[in-house]
Every structure is written in structure tokens, then in C-alpha cells.
Write an enzyme that holds these catalytic residues in place. Structure first.
Site, PDB file in Angstrom:
ATOM      1  N   LYS A 149     -37.705  21.910 -12.182  1.00 12.48           N
ATOM      2  CA  LYS A 149     -36.452  21.252 -12.559  1.00 12.48           C
ATOM      3  C   LYS A 149     -36.218  21.340 -14.070  1.00 12.48           C
ATOM      4  O   LYS A 149     -35.076  21.445 -14.522  1.00 12.48           O
ATOM      5  CB  LYS A 149     -36.451  19.796 -12.076  1.00 12.48           C
ATOM      6  CG  LYS A 149     -36.443  19.643 -10.552  1.00 12.48           C
ATOM      7  CD  LYS A 149     -35.190  20.220  -9.913  1.00 12.48           C
ATOM      8  CE  LYS A 149     -35.043  19.819  -8.444  1.00 12.48           C
ATOM      9  NZ  LYS A 149     -33.828  20.363  -7.815  1.00 12.48           N
ATOM     10  N   TYR A 176     -42.825  20.683  -9.064  1.00  8.50           N
ATOM     11  CA  TYR A 176     -41.429  20.233  -8.937  1.00  8.50           C
ATOM     12  C   TYR A 176     -40.844  19.939 -10.317  1.00  8.50           C
ATOM     13  O   TYR A 176     -39.747  20.407 -10.659  1.00  8.50           O
ATOM     14  CB  TYR A 176     -41.411  18.980  -8.055  1.00  8.50           C
ATOM     15  CG  TYR A 176     -40.040  18.402  -7.824  1.00  8.50           C
ATOM     16  CD1 TYR A 176     -39.145  18.999  -6.945  1.00  8.50           C
ATOM     17  CD2 TYR A 176     -39.641  17.230  -8.483  1.00  8.50           C
ATOM     18  CE1 TYR A 176     -37.885  18.449  -6.730  1.00  8.50           C
ATOM     19  CE2 TYR A 176     -38.387  16.679  -8.269  1.00  8.50           C
ATOM     20  CZ  TYR A 176     -37.515  17.288  -7.393  1.00  8.50           C
ATOM     21  OH  TYR A 176     -36.267  16.746  -7.177  1.00  8.50           O
ATOM     22  N   SER A 184     -33.102  16.948 -11.565  1.00 15.74           N
ATOM     23  CA  SER A 184     -33.785  15.666 -11.324  1.00 15.74           C
ATOM     24  C   SER A 184     -34.179  15.041 -12.654  1.00 15.74           C
ATOM     25  O   SER A 184     -34.333  15.754 -13.660  1.00 15.74           O
ATOM     26  CB  SER A 184     -35.049  15.920 -10.488  1.00 15.74           C
ATOM     27  OG  SER A 184     -35.858  14.764 -10.466  1.00 15.74           O
TER      28      SER A 184
HETATM   29  P1  NDP Z   1     -33.062  16.480   1.341  1.00 16.56           P
HETATM   30  O1  NDP Z   1     -34.450  16.861   1.679  1.00 16.56           O
HETATM   31  O2  NDP Z   1     -32.343  15.491   2.173  1.00 16.56           O
HETATM   32  O3  NDP Z   1     -32.146  17.776   1.220  1.00 16.56           O
HETATM   33  C1  NDP Z   1     -32.638  18.978   0.725  1.00 16.56           C
HETATM   34  C2  NDP Z   1     -31.727  20.081   1.202  1.00 16.56           C
HETATM   35  O4  NDP Z   1     -32.194  21.318   0.682  1.00 16.56           O
HETATM   36  C3  NDP Z   1     -31.704  20.189   2.698  1.00 16.56           C
HETATM   37  O5  NDP Z   1     -30.362  20.374   3.099  1.00 16.56           O
HETATM   38  C4  NDP Z   1     -32.520  21.443   2.985  1.00 16.56           C
HETATM   39  O6  NDP Z   1     -31.953  22.069   4.112  1.00 16.56           O
HETATM   40  C5  NDP Z   1     -32.239  22.266   1.737  1.00 16.56           C
HETATM   41  N1  NDP Z   1     -33.238  23.270   1.444  1.00 16.56           N
HETATM   42  C6  NDP Z   1     -34.523  23.084   1.050  1.00 16.56           C
HETATM   43  N2  NDP Z   1     -35.125  24.262   0.873  1.00 16.56           N
HETATM   44  C7  NDP Z   1     -34.193  25.216   1.161  1.00 16.56           C
HETATM   45  C8  NDP Z   1     -34.203  26.632   1.154  1.00 16.56           C
HETATM   46  N3  NDP Z   1     -35.298  27.333   0.823  1.00 16.56           N
HETATM   47  N4  NDP Z   1     -33.070  27.282   1.486  1.00 16.56           N
HETATM   48  C9  NDP Z   1     -31.952  26.623   1.827  1.00 16.56           C
HETATM   49  N5  NDP Z   1     -31.886  25.273   1.839  1.00 16.56           N
HETATM   50  C10 NDP Z   1     -32.994  24.593   1.515  1.00 16.56           C
HETATM   51  O7  NDP Z   1     -33.134  15.963  -0.172  1.00 16.56           O
HETATM   52  P2  NDP Z   1     -32.024  15.515  -1.228  1.00 16.56           P
HETATM   53  O8  NDP Z   1     -30.683  15.545  -0.647  1.00 16.56           O
HETATM   54  O9  NDP Z   1     -32.530  14.286  -1.843  1.00 16.56           O
HETATM   55  O10 NDP Z   1     -32.211  16.697  -2.290  1.00 16.56           O
HETATM   56  C11 NDP Z   1     -31.113  17.450  -2.801  1.00 16.56           C
HETATM   57  C12 NDP Z   1     -31.452  17.840  -4.223  1.00 16.56           C
HETATM   58  O11 NDP Z   1     -31.558  16.656  -5.010  1.00 16.56           O
HETATM   59  C13 NDP Z   1     -32.782  18.578  -4.386  1.00 16.56           C
HETATM   60  O12 NDP Z   1     -32.629  19.646  -5.279  1.00 16.56           O
HETATM   61  C14 NDP Z   1     -33.700  17.519  -4.980  1.00 16.56           C
HETATM   62  O13 NDP Z   1     -34.702  18.097  -5.772  1.00 16.56           O
HETATM   63  C15 NDP Z   1     -32.715  16.707  -5.803  1.00 16.56           C
HETATM   64  N6  NDP Z   1     -33.153  15.351  -6.113  1.00 16.56           N
HETATM   65  C16 NDP Z   1     -33.408  14.435  -5.130  1.00 16.56           C
HETATM   66  C17 NDP Z   1     -33.841  13.158  -5.460  1.00 16.56           C
HETATM   67  C18 NDP Z   1     -34.143  12.117  -4.432  1.00 16.56           C
HETATM   68  O14 NDP Z   1     -34.738  11.076  -4.784  1.00 16.56           O
HETATM   69  N7  NDP Z   1     -33.755  12.268  -3.186  1.00 16.56           N
HETATM   70  C19 NDP Z   1     -34.028  12.758  -6.857  1.00 16.56           C
HETATM   71  C20 NDP Z   1     -33.720  13.794  -7.802  1.00 16.56           C
HETATM   72  C21 NDP Z   1     -33.300  15.036  -7.430  1.00 16.56           C
HETATM   73  P3  NDP Z   1     -32.709  22.811   5.316  1.00 16.56           P
HETATM   74  O15 NDP Z   1     -33.941  22.056   5.628  1.00 16.56           O
HETATM   75  O16 NDP Z   1     -31.671  22.835   6.385  1.00 16.56           O
HETATM   76  O17 NDP Z   1     -32.965  24.167   4.771  1.00 16.56           O
END
Ligand code: NDP
Length: 251
Positions: free
Chosen positions: A161, A157, A143
Site C-alpha cells: 500500500k 500488505y 490504506s
Molecule cells: P473485501 O475483502 O470485502 O473486498 C476485496 C475485493 O477485492 C473483493 O471484491 C475481491 O473479489 C477483490 N479481489 C481480491 N483479490 C483480487 C484479485 N486478485 N483480482 C480481482 N479481484 C480481487 O475487502 P474491502 O472491501 O475491505 O477491501 C477493498 C480495498 O480496501 C482493498 O484494497 C483493501 O486493502 C482496502 N482497505 C480495506 C480496509 C478494511 O478495513 N476493510 C482498510 C483499508 C483499506 P473476489 O474475491 O471476487 O475476487
């Protein structure tokens, strides 16, 4: 390396950026391994992959990357099913909204680090022998928060990161010349990240005040960079952190 027929593990594939990476990888002919905890969402994304994918249905693994036994199961099941690992995309991540003053600060810190950092370290540790065999690569979804401290409730967070970026560079050095390791650092992306991290639904981010391009990214923009990094077109790229933040750092 074209990703056709490559075995690509995507954590956090049940929603947002990870779902987009899974679908686009399937479209390019990859054998996709989808990791997440939410059965229903995984099943929906898996159908999307199957409908655009050329050959193989994705392997869906319901697993929590913060749990050691689940991490071992992710690697073991992938190798049992496909016999190899070519690409590991560590995308799963979340935030827990507490300040450093909160009495639950340390619980939140442990939980955030367990998923955003320890899970990545553990998966990397177990995947290395397989990635060395295939001369594969790793892409970690970090991020812009790794570079710039955000709000009061983002300290854990941001810290996770920043550590992820540095770990990736350590691994890029350690695993060369066999395995490349790179990072994507998005700014705000339109996903359910806020809701999944417990942000209030009525919280309106003033994007214009946050980024110079006055826009928010879509997951596909992050996916494009991930696809580039995992492909042979990035054969000279390792230890890099690719920023896609709409100019957030310029503010
Ligand atoms: P979402 O919340 O849509 O997706 C997060 C995903 O991570 C989900 O599929 C969730 O699946 C999975 N997840 C979370 N914790 C666990 C765990 N312990 N084990 C397995 N799976 C897990 O968010 P984003 O798609 O936005 O996030 C994806 C990545 O991008 C993250 O690392 C986030 O930090 C990063 N990011 C996002 C930004 C944004 O603005 N959206 C900006 C910068 C970085 P489930 O609940 O099924 O386990």
C-alpha cells in the site's frame, strides 16, 4: 465531470468497499464495469446496481487482476462494450497473514504485491490511452497501512500500500494535465476483508484502542470520498492521499 454516462471500472466490486462504489456509481448514472473473481457475489452486486441504476446494466468481468491476460481482457472488453474509459477505480486488494520469518514469506509477498500493486500498475498502463482521450481519472484504494506499519503479519500488505501511494503520485505527475490520479487511505472498515484475508473469525479488534473516534467506518464513507475524487468537484485535486481512518494515526 458528473459521472452520469461515464464508464467507470471498479476492481474488487464483488464485495465490501468495491461493491458500494459500484452501486453508488450506478445510482449516479455511470456505466459500471465490475471486476472480481467470485461469480455469485458479482452477480448479486450486479443486480443491486441494475435495480438502482438509471440506464445500463453493469458489465461484469470475471477476472483476476494479478493475471496479465485477465488485465488485458478487462480493458479490451470494456472498450469493446462501451467504447471508452472515464474512470479507473483500483480497489481490489487483500493480505496474506504470514510473518517475515515464515518459510512462505516470499510466496505471500509475491501474491500480495501481484494484486495490490502490479495489478494496479498494469491496469493503469493499459488504461492510459483511453483515460487521456476522455480526460478521465484514477482513484486507488490504499490504506492507512501505507502510512503506519501494522501487526507482524501485515508487513507485505503495508509495503504494497505504501508503494501504491507513491506509484499514484508518480502517475499524477506523469499524466497531468490530462488525467488526475488520487488515493483514498481508509482505516478499519466493516467489510469481509479480515475473513477474505484469512484472519481468524474470533479475532476481536478493540476499535477503542485503535482509533480516537472509537468507531469503525462503513464502506459508504469510503465511497463518498471516491465519488468526490472521481467527479469534477475534485478538478483541482491530483496526487492526493485522502485519509479516512477515524483518527487511527492520532493514536
Ligand atoms: P473485501 O475483502 O470485502 O473486498 C476485496 C475485493 O477485492 C473483493 O471484491 C475481491 O473479489 C477483490 N479481489 C481480491 N483479490 C483480487 C484479485 N486478485 N483480482 C480481482 N479481484 C480481487 O475487502 P474491502 O472491501 O475491505 O477491501 C477493498 C480495498 O480496501 C482493498 O484494497 C483493501 O486493502 C482496502 N482497505 C480495506 C480496509 C478494511 O478495513 N476493510 C482498510 C483499508 C483499506 P473476489 O474475491 O471476487 O475476487
Amino acid at each position: 465531470m458528473s459521472i452520469n454516462d461515464k464508464v467507470v471500472i471498479v476492481t474488487g466490486a464483488s464485495s465490501g468497499i468495491g461493491a458500494s462504489i459500484a452501486v453508488e456509481s450506478a445510482k449516479l448514472g455511470a456505466k459500471v464495469v465490475m471486476v472480481g473473481r467470485n461469480e455469485e457475489k458479482l452477480s448479486k452486486v450486479s443486480s443491486d446496481c441494475a435495480s438502482v441504476g438509471k440506464k445500463v446494466k453493469p458489465l461484469v468481468i470475471n477476472a483476476d487482476v494479478s493475471k496479465d491476460e485477465d488485465v488485458r481482457r478487462i480493458i479490451d472488453t470494456t472498450v469493446q462494450q462501451f467504447g471508452q474509459i472515464d474512470v479507473l477505480i483500483n480497489n481490489a486488494g487483500f493480505n496474506k497473514l504470514v510473518t517475515i520469518h515464515d518459510e512462505k514469506a516470499m510466496d505471500a509477498f509475491d501474491a500480495v504485491l501481484a494484486t495490490n500493486l502490479r495489478g494496479v500498475v498494469h491496469l493503469t498502463h493499459l488504461a492510459i490511452p483511453y483515460l487521456k482521450k476522455t480526460k478521465g481519472n484514477i482513484v486507488n484504494v490504499s490504506s492507512v497501512a501505507a502510512v503506519k506499519p501494522m501487526g507482524q503479519t501485515f508487513w507485505a500488505y503495508c509495503t504494497s500500500k505504501a508503494a501504491l501511494d507513491h506509484f499514484s503520485k508518480c502517475m499524477a505527475r506523469e499524466l497531468a494535465p490530462d488525467v488526475r490520479v488520487n488515493v483514498v487511505n481508509p482505516g478499519p472498515v466493516a467489510t469481509d476483508f479480515g475473513a477474505n484475508s484469512g484472519m481468524p473469525a474470533d479475532l476481536k479488534l478493540e476499535i477503542k484502542d485503535m482509533v480516537v473516534l472509537e468507531r469503525i467506518s462503513q464502506s459508504e464513507e469510503v465511497t463518498d470520498i471516491v465519488l468526490f475524487l472521481m467527479s469534477d468537484r475534485a478538478r483541482g485535486v491530483t496526487g492526493s492521499c485522502f485519509l479516512t481512518d477515524n483518527g487511527l494515526l492520532l493514536k
